[in-house]
Design a protein around this motif. Sequence first.
Motif, short mmCIF file in Angstrom:
data_model
loop_
_atom_site.label_atom_id
_atom_site.label_comp_id
_atom_site.label_asym_id
_atom_site.label_seq_id
_atom_site.Cartn_x
_atom_site.Cartn_y
_atom_site.Cartn_z
N HIS A 1 96.39 65.06 27.07
CA HIS A 1 96.59 63.66 26.64
C HIS A 1 97.53 63.56 25.43
O HIS A 1 97.20 62.96 24.43
CB HIS A 1 95.26 62.97 26.31
CG HIS A 1 94.29 63.00 27.42
ND1 HIS A 1 94.45 62.24 28.56
CD2 HIS A 1 93.13 63.69 27.58
CE1 HIS A 1 93.42 62.47 29.37
NE2 HIS A 1 92.62 63.34 28.81
N GLY A 2 98.65 64.17 25.53
CA GLY A 2 99.59 64.03 24.42
C GLY A 2 100.56 65.17 24.25
O GLY A 2 101.55 65.04 23.54
N MET A 3 100.30 66.30 24.88
CA MET A 3 101.25 67.42 24.79
C MET A 3 102.55 66.99 25.47
O MET A 3 102.54 66.47 26.57
CB MET A 3 100.68 68.66 25.48
CG MET A 3 101.61 69.86 25.44
SD MET A 3 100.91 71.26 26.34
CE MET A 3 100.23 72.18 24.98
N LEU B 1 100.86 69.49 34.28
CA LEU B 1 99.41 69.57 34.17
C LEU B 1 98.95 69.67 32.72
O LEU B 1 98.01 68.99 32.31
CB LEU B 1 98.90 70.77 34.97
CG LEU B 1 97.40 71.01 35.01
CD1 LEU B 1 96.68 69.80 35.61
CD2 LEU B 1 97.08 72.25 35.82
N GLU B 2 99.65 70.46 31.91
CA GLU B 2 99.24 70.65 30.52
C GLU B 2 99.37 69.36 29.72
O GLU B 2 98.53 69.06 28.87
CB GLU B 2 100.02 71.80 29.87
CG GLU B 2 101.51 71.61 29.77
CD GLU B 2 102.28 71.91 31.05
OE1 GLU B 2 103.52 71.94 30.97
OE2 GLU B 2 101.69 72.11 32.12
N SER B 3 100.37 68.58 30.01
CA SER B 3 100.57 67.30 29.31
C SER B 3 99.50 66.29 29.70
O SER B 3 98.94 65.60 28.85
CB SER B 3 101.97 66.75 29.62
OG SER B 3 102.19 65.56 28.94
N LEU B 4 99.21 66.20 30.98
CA LEU B 4 98.18 65.27 31.47
C LEU B 4 96.80 65.67 30.94
O LEU B 4 96.03 64.83 30.48
CB LEU B 4 98.18 65.24 32.99
CG LEU B 4 97.17 64.31 33.65
CD1 LEU B 4 97.45 62.85 33.28
CD2 LEU B 4 97.20 64.48 35.17
N GLN C 1 98.29 79.13 32.89
CA GLN C 1 99.59 79.71 33.21
C GLN C 1 100.73 78.83 32.68
O GLN C 1 101.68 79.34 32.09
CB GLN C 1 99.71 79.89 34.72
CG GLN C 1 101.02 80.47 35.16
CD GLN C 1 101.11 80.56 36.68
OE1 GLN C 1 100.27 80.05 37.41
NE2 GLN C 1 102.15 81.21 37.15
N ASN C 2 100.62 77.52 32.87
CA ASN C 2 101.65 76.61 32.38
C ASN C 2 101.76 76.64 30.86
O ASN C 2 102.86 76.66 30.31
CB ASN C 2 101.37 75.18 32.84
CG ASN C 2 101.63 74.96 34.31
OD1 ASN C 2 102.01 75.88 35.03
ND2 ASN C 2 101.41 73.75 34.77
N ILE C 3 100.62 76.66 30.18
CA ILE C 3 100.63 76.67 28.72
C ILE C 3 101.23 77.98 28.19
O ILE C 3 102.06 77.97 27.28
CB ILE C 3 99.20 76.44 28.15
CG1 ILE C 3 98.78 74.99 28.44
CG2 ILE C 3 99.15 76.73 26.66
CD1 ILE C 3 97.33 74.69 28.12
N VAL C 4 100.84 79.10 28.79
CA VAL C 4 101.37 80.40 28.37
C VAL C 4 102.88 80.45 28.61
O VAL C 4 103.65 80.89 27.77
CB VAL C 4 100.64 81.55 29.06
CG1 VAL C 4 101.37 82.87 28.88
CG2 VAL C 4 99.21 81.65 28.57
N THR C 5 103.31 79.99 29.78
CA THR C 5 104.74 79.99 30.11
C THR C 5 105.52 79.16 29.11
O THR C 5 106.55 79.59 28.59
CB THR C 5 104.97 79.47 31.54
OG1 THR C 5 104.28 80.32 32.45
CG2 THR C 5 106.45 79.45 31.88
#
Length: 182
Positions: free
Chosen positions: A130-132, A124-127, A174-178
């Motif tokens: 747009h580039g992570m 989810l964080e990558s989508l 949550q995904n970014i923090v993890t």
Amino acid sequence: YESTALTELYETGILGESEHSHIETLIEKKLFDLDFYRVRMPNGQPKTIEDPFELLELFRSLPQNEQVRWQAVMKAKHSWFQPGQIILEQGQTGRNAYLIIRGIVEWRVKTTRLYYRCDDIIGLESLYSHGMKAYGNYAVGDALLEVYVIDSELLNNLLADRNLAPPIYRKLAQNIVTNSYQ
């Protein structure tokens, strides 16, 4: 419930990495049985497999007419992955995110592992950004994985829904923090 209790035991330090991984694998094997690329219930289990949409907590709080609408949208995004298949590789920029319906995805970086299950959204964080790039490998566990594939257009539609946006943003945070913590 078993996974929640297991996670809590692991986070408190009572379980080591190898015990946690072994128990998680046993739970996963109990949930599914792969037989010639078809999912069947384990022996002695009288219950049939539910409609995948009904398993997701994300959509349960919506009014019935909205559930019907989203069910039709998500049905077109339904997909399966085979055991051991890599969904996202470390360093890869994801074009899709995956809402897990059934099965377990293992996220691994070096010796660190996390497990994602029903209602989790991986990539989810990558989508969203747009580039992570993916930080770690996301691989299907030992059983078949059932997901809804979320592309940019669907993500924008989900985030435009005032009932769905808050839980999706919580999952994103949550995904970014993890990933940052690891």
